[in-house]
Design an enzyme around this catalytic site. Structure first.
Site, PDB file in Angstrom:
ATOM      1  N   LYS A 157      48.937  36.301  41.459  1.00  0.00           N
ATOM      2  CA  LYS A 157      47.815  36.878  42.210  1.00  0.00           C
ATOM      3  C   LYS A 157      47.273  38.124  41.515  1.00  0.00           C
ATOM      4  CE  LYS A 157      49.154  35.587  46.940  1.00  0.00           C
ATOM      5  NZ  LYS A 157      49.338  36.126  48.301  1.00  0.00           N
ATOM      6  N   GLY A 164      40.272  35.078  48.884  1.00  0.00           N
ATOM      7  CA  GLY A 164      40.875  33.818  48.436  1.00  0.00           C
ATOM      8  C   GLY A 164      40.727  33.565  46.938  1.00  0.00           C
ATOM      9  N   TYR A 201      55.641  30.504  46.211  1.00  0.00           N
ATOM     10  CA  TYR A 201      54.635  29.695  46.876  1.00  0.00           C
ATOM     11  C   TYR A 201      55.279  28.955  48.046  1.00  0.00           C
ATOM     12  CZ  TYR A 201      51.153  25.994  47.525  1.00  0.00           C
ATOM     13  OH  TYR A 201      50.227  25.139  48.039  1.00  0.00           O
ATOM     14  N   GLU A 274      47.732  40.052  58.133  1.00  0.00           N
ATOM     15  CA  GLU A 274      47.845  38.617  57.857  1.00  0.00           C
ATOM     16  C   GLU A 274      49.304  38.232  57.587  1.00  0.00           C
ATOM     17  OE1 GLU A 274      43.499  37.462  56.016  1.00  0.00           O
ATOM     18  OE2 GLU A 274      45.111  37.748  54.591  1.00  0.00           O
ATOM     19  N   GLU A 286      49.127  40.462  53.839  1.00  0.00           N
ATOM     20  CA  GLU A 286      48.319  41.636  53.482  1.00  0.00           C
ATOM     21  C   GLU A 286      47.654  42.171  54.727  1.00  0.00           C
ATOM     22  OE1 GLU A 286      44.661  41.160  51.371  1.00  0.00           O
ATOM     23  OE2 GLU A 286      44.173  39.254  52.298  1.00  0.00           O
ATOM     24  N   ARG A 290      39.387  46.225  57.670  1.00  0.00           N
ATOM     25  CA  ARG A 290      37.941  46.122  57.948  1.00  0.00           C
ATOM     26  C   ARG A 290      37.748  45.129  59.088  1.00  0.00           C
ATOM     27  NH1 ARG A 290      37.502  40.890  55.835  1.00  0.00           N
ATOM     28  NH2 ARG A 290      38.791  40.542  54.000  1.00  0.00           N
ATOM     29  N   ARG A 336      32.561  28.180  60.066  1.00  0.00           N
ATOM     30  CA  ARG A 336      31.688  28.866  59.106  1.00  0.00           C
ATOM     31  C   ARG A 336      30.641  27.864  58.609  1.00  0.00           C
ATOM     32  NH1 ARG A 336      35.183  33.267  55.632  1.00  0.00           N
ATOM     33  NH2 ARG A 336      36.684  33.792  57.269  1.00  0.00           N
TER      34      ARG A 336
END
Ligand code: ADP
Ligand code: ADP
Ligand code: MG
Length: 445
Positions: A157, A164, A201, A274, A286, A290, A336
């Protein structure tokens, strides 16, 4: 607080204007040359052009934004999501100039924006983190040693990644060696820093996140969870509140863990913790410091306007409710609606909205930033609107979602509406069993 500069565009800028107006706050929009005809520009009390479309020269141009704030007499800035929303330098400039940044302090943003520092904070707060890096990787050899230790597969990462992006799946050491240079280079171009870290993972986790509100006096409450397991290539597609997969024990555990982390981070404002959940195990992922894209599902179920609360907290007001006064009711789903072609590998599909008529009726909410005849600029992300529905039960919410999607008229561009319709009929989704890789199952995650 009297006049708010909205340092964003699209649906979230419109959403913030609405909250400001309900609180009797004046609004100043900013826009790039590509956004001169955008809805947020038309809706704000005042709008100021800030430069050409590359974000660095407009929506990310801190000196220009501060100049606009001063010139137009703004005493607060709302950064929305994306762009400068989690940028500690921006928050710090606001602090130095005596302009209220609607969000946590620059110190908190700096801490949480470093994903490894955030993992460390969570671990010290007694919350499990996904096995992986305790500091940024300094060499390929160190990465190989750590990957052997946590066990393949691993995710590589970008330390500064988000949305994402900047995440790569590596199945073995050969793959790690092959991808190492490229991943660092990509992280540098996309996020301005080549630093990488790695995590074990997890094969079929669910993505569950807890919404938190914290005032400047150290009072914190949570507003339950959102389940964002339905993702395409690690980007959220459909979100729901509550989660169909949590029992009361896990729900309580995650909420308590989130509050511990946010307290330790001296958090202020609206923020989200999260987690990945796999069976009985849960892991901190994380903090998103916001407002989040998917905040409307929480608003509909918990009866709280999160953007208004952000503004109240930024103005120094204490929380208006205690944990005991907050009660969830019913079920909400957010879809979305993106200008992407689901049959062409989700290729972005800018163009002119020849026709546009959003759905309405009971339990339907549309957060959009578009109008009929508007031409979608190609420079920004493809989110046109968010369709959120509420129902007393999940089943009723799903039926309502189907009805609302069928009512939605969008002509001129392809959208993700057909994907959502298919998803709502999917037996796996219906049973609430989809994990984060469900939508990618035919593709290589
Ligand atoms: P971003 O900052 O881009 O949002 P995250 O670390 O929150 O990055 O991860 C985004 C998504 O990637 C998650 O929602 C999940 O689907 C997937 N993911 C991240 N870390 C892991 C992991 N260790 N194992 C499995 N999936 C992961
Ligand atoms: P949420 O968790 O609110 O759904 P997403 O991860 O979908 O957030 O990201 C929200 C928005 O912010 C998206 O438009 C995404 O592209 C953008 N974003 C978030 N973090 C970053 C980052 N570090 N770099 C670039 N874009 C980002
Ligand atoms: Mg995330």
């Amino acid at each position: 607080m009297r006049r708010v500069l909205i340092a964003n565009r699209g649906e979230i800028a419109v959403r913030i204007i609405r909250a400001c107006r309900e609180l009797n706050l004046e609004t100043v929009a900013v826009y790039s040359e590509a956004d001169a005809a955008s809805l947020h520009v038309r809706m704000a009390d005042e709008a100021v052009a800030i430069g050409p479309p590359p974000a660095l020269r407009s929506y990310l141009n801190i000196p220009r934004l501060m100049q606009v704030a001063v010139d137009t007499g703004c005493d607060a800035v709302h950064p929305g999501y994306g762009f400068l929303s989690e940028n500690p330098a921006f928050a710090q400039v606001c602090e130095a100039m005596g302009i209220t940044f609607v969000g946590p302090s620059s110190a908190t943003l700096r801490l949480l924006g470093d994903k490894i520092a955030a993992r460390d904070l969570a671990a010290r707060a007694g919350v499990p983190v996904v096995p992986g890096s305790a500091r940024p990787l300094v060499s390929l050899e160190e990465a190989c040693a750590l990957a052997r230790q946590v066990g393949y597969p691993v995710l590589l990462k970008a330390l500064a990644g988000g949305g994402g992006r900047g995440i790569r799946l590596v199945r073995d050491e050969e793959g790690l060696r092959r991808r190492w240079e490229l991943a660092a280079e990509e992280a540098r171009t996309a996020f301005g820093s080549p630093e990488l870290y790695l995590e074990k993972y997890l094969e079929h986790p669910r993505h569950i996140e807890i919404q938190v509100l914290a005032d400047a006096r150290g009072n914190l409450v949570h507003l339950g969870e959102r389940d964002c397991s339905l993702q395409r290539r690690r980007q959220k597609v459909l979100e729901e509140c509550p989660s169909p997969a949590l029992d009361e024990g896990m729900r309580r555990t995650l909420a308590r863990a989130a509050l511990r982390i946010m307290r330790a981070a001296r958090y202020r404002g609206a923020g989200t913790v999260e987690f990945l959940v796999a069976g009985d195990a849960y892991y901190f992922l994380e903090v998103n410091a916001r407002i989040q894209v998917e905040h409307p599902v929480t608003e509909m179920v918990w009866g709280v306007d999160l953007v208004q609360e952000q503004l109240r907290i930024a103005a120094g007001q204490p929380l208006r409710f205690s944990q005991g006064e907050l009660r969830p009711r019913g079920w909400a789903l957010e879809m979305r609606i993106c200008a992407e072609d689901p049959d062409e590998d989700f290729l972005p599909c800018p163009g002119t909205l020849v026709a546009y008529r959003p759905p309405g009726g009971p339990g339907v909410r549309v957060d959009d930033g578009v109008y009929p005849g508007w031409t979608i600029p190609p420079h920004y992300d493809s989110l046109l609107a968010k369709l959120t529905v509420w129902g007393p039960t999940r089943q009723e919410a799903v039926a309502r979602a189907r009805r609302a999607l069928l009512e939605y008229v969008i002509e001129g561009v392809r959208t993700t509406i057909p994907l959502h319709l298919r998803l709502l009929d999917d037996p796996f989704f219906r049973r609430g069993e989809a994990s984060t890789v469900y939508l990618d199952r035919s593709a290589d995650p």
